[in-house]
Design a protein around this motif. Structure first.
Motif, short mmCIF file in Angstrom:
data_model
loop_
_atom_site.label_atom_id
_atom_site.label_comp_id
_atom_site.label_asym_id
_atom_site.label_seq_id
_atom_site.Cartn_x
_atom_site.Cartn_y
_atom_site.Cartn_z
N GLY A 151 -12.35 -3.03 12.02
CA GLY A 151 -11.11 -3.03 11.06
C GLY A 151 -10.25 -1.76 11.74
O GLY A 151 -10.90 -0.83 12.30
N THR A 152 -9.12 -1.51 10.95
CA THR A 152 -8.42 -0.48 11.21
C THR A 152 -7.97 0.28 9.85
O THR A 152 -7.14 -0.76 8.87
N LEU A 153 -7.90 1.55 9.62
CA LEU A 153 -7.23 1.95 8.47
C LEU A 153 -6.21 3.01 8.92
O LEU A 153 -6.49 3.59 9.84
N VAL A 154 -4.92 2.57 8.33
CA VAL A 154 -3.80 3.50 8.69
C VAL A 154 -3.32 4.51 7.17
O VAL A 154 -3.22 3.73 6.12
N VAL A 155 -3.23 5.56 7.61
CA VAL A 155 -2.72 6.26 6.29
C VAL A 155 -1.50 7.23 6.95
O VAL A 155 -1.35 7.74 7.83
N SER A 156 -0.24 6.90 6.14
CA SER A 156 0.94 7.40 6.54
C SER A 156 1.70 8.13 5.11
O SER A 156 1.29 7.95 4.12
N ASP A 157 2.99 8.58 5.51
CA ASP A 157 3.66 9.18 4.44
C ASP A 157 4.15 8.07 3.51
O ASP A 157 4.04 6.83 4.06
N GLU A 158 4.47 8.46 2.37
CA GLU A 158 4.86 7.29 1.43
C GLU A 158 6.16 6.77 1.88
O GLU A 158 7.08 7.09 2.76
N ILE A 169 1.38 8.70 -3.19
CA ILE A 169 1.39 10.17 -2.32
C ILE A 169 1.18 9.80 -1.04
O ILE A 169 1.92 10.40 -0.12
N LEU A 170 0.41 8.77 -0.60
CA LEU A 170 0.34 8.34 0.95
C LEU A 170 0.46 6.63 0.82
O LEU A 170 0.04 6.06 -0.10
N GLU A 171 0.60 6.08 1.99
CA GLU A 171 0.55 4.83 2.22
C GLU A 171 -0.64 4.41 3.13
O GLU A 171 -1.13 5.09 3.81
N VAL A 172 -1.42 3.34 2.54
CA VAL A 172 -2.67 3.23 3.06
C VAL A 172 -2.51 1.63 3.53
O VAL A 172 -2.16 0.85 2.70
N THR A 200 -7.52 -7.58 3.69
CA THR A 200 -6.06 -6.99 3.77
C THR A 200 -5.90 -6.06 2.72
O THR A 200 -6.13 -6.57 1.33
N PHE A 201 -5.64 -5.16 2.74
CA PHE A 201 -5.40 -4.05 1.59
C PHE A 201 -4.33 -3.08 2.08
O PHE A 201 -4.77 -2.27 3.01
N VAL A 202 -3.25 -3.17 1.36
CA VAL A 202 -1.95 -2.21 1.71
C VAL A 202 -1.47 -1.57 0.16
O VAL A 202 -1.46 -2.54 -0.74
N SER A 203 -1.09 -0.48 0.31
CA SER A 203 -0.84 0.18 -1.08
C SER A 203 0.98 -0.15 -1.05
O SER A 203 1.34 -0.22 -2.11
N ASN A 204 1.43 -0.81 0.02
CA ASN A 204 2.75 -1.15 -0.09
C ASN A 204 3.11 -2.49 0.72
O ASN A 204 2.48 -2.48 1.67
N ASN A 234 -10.17 17.28 -1.63
CA ASN A 234 -9.23 16.46 -0.64
C ASN A 234 -9.45 14.85 -0.49
O ASN A 234 -9.48 14.46 0.44
N THR A 235 -9.51 14.27 -1.66
CA THR A 235 -9.70 13.05 -1.98
C THR A 235 -8.56 12.21 -2.66
O THR A 235 -8.04 12.45 -3.65
N LEU A 236 -8.29 11.10 -1.90
CA LEU A 236 -7.03 10.21 -2.41
C LEU A 236 -7.83 9.23 -3.01
O LEU A 236 -8.77 8.58 -2.47
N TYR A 237 -7.51 8.73 -4.48
CA TYR A 237 -7.96 7.62 -5.21
C TYR A 237 -6.81 6.63 -5.36
O TYR A 237 -5.65 6.82 -5.69
N ILE A 238 -7.16 5.41 -4.99
CA ILE A 238 -6.11 4.16 -4.86
C ILE A 238 -6.48 3.24 -5.88
O ILE A 238 -7.67 2.72 -5.52
#
Length: 147
Positions: A12-19, A32-35, A55-59, A80-84
């Motif tokens: 699988g692939t995890l992508v973390v980007s700007d909001e 804070i970030l998009e996942v 499939t899990f996307v923040s947006n 330095n941890t992001l909680y979603i």
């Protein structure tokens, strides 16, 4: 933008980007970030395929679909941890789902749970524990490097 191949159950692939700035307004706070976490066996539909698919996307705009913020986020700067956490009010509009069975099983929609991602230098690690429809659980650990 972070991108890593870092999935313990299947590829699988995890992508973390700007909001993403939502032109229609945001009802649950700016992320804070998009996942985006997607297993490689996902077909063109939104339903994950195969045992362990997700499939899990923040947006929803990350899928790509119309923009719809699906989560609440917080960031701990000391670790330095992001909680979603999934926004339960968005469960009918989300593309977030996982597969816990075979081809004929219906993929449960992600309703609740937590994803934690910790960033260190060029590495990322984390875990997720989601609850889907029919009280089905999905848990996984993530680790990888920036690519």
């Amino acid at each position: 933008m972070w991108k890593c191949n870092c999935f313990s159950r299947c590829q699988g692939t995890l992508v973390v980007s700007d909001e993403i700035i939502d032109p229609f307004g945001i009802t649950n706070g700016v992320n804070i970030l998009e996942v985006s976490l997607r297993s490689d066996d996902i077909p063109l539909s939104i339903m994950p395929d195969g045992i362990g698919g997700i499939t899990f996307v923040s947006n929803n705009a990350l899928f790509p679909r119309y923009s719809n913020d699906n989560v609440f986020e917080s960031f701990d700067s000391q670790t330095n941890t992001l909680y979603i956490r999934p926004d339960q009010n968005q469960s009918t509009a989300t593309v977030n789902a996982f597969s816990s069975g075979g081809i004929l099983s219906k993929a449960p929609t992600i309703l609740d749970g937590l994803m934690a991602l910790q960033f260190q230098n060029n590495a990322i690690s984390g875990s997720l524990n989601f609850l889907g429809t029919n009280n089905e659980n999905y848990s996984a650990n993530l680790s990888g490097v920036l690519i």
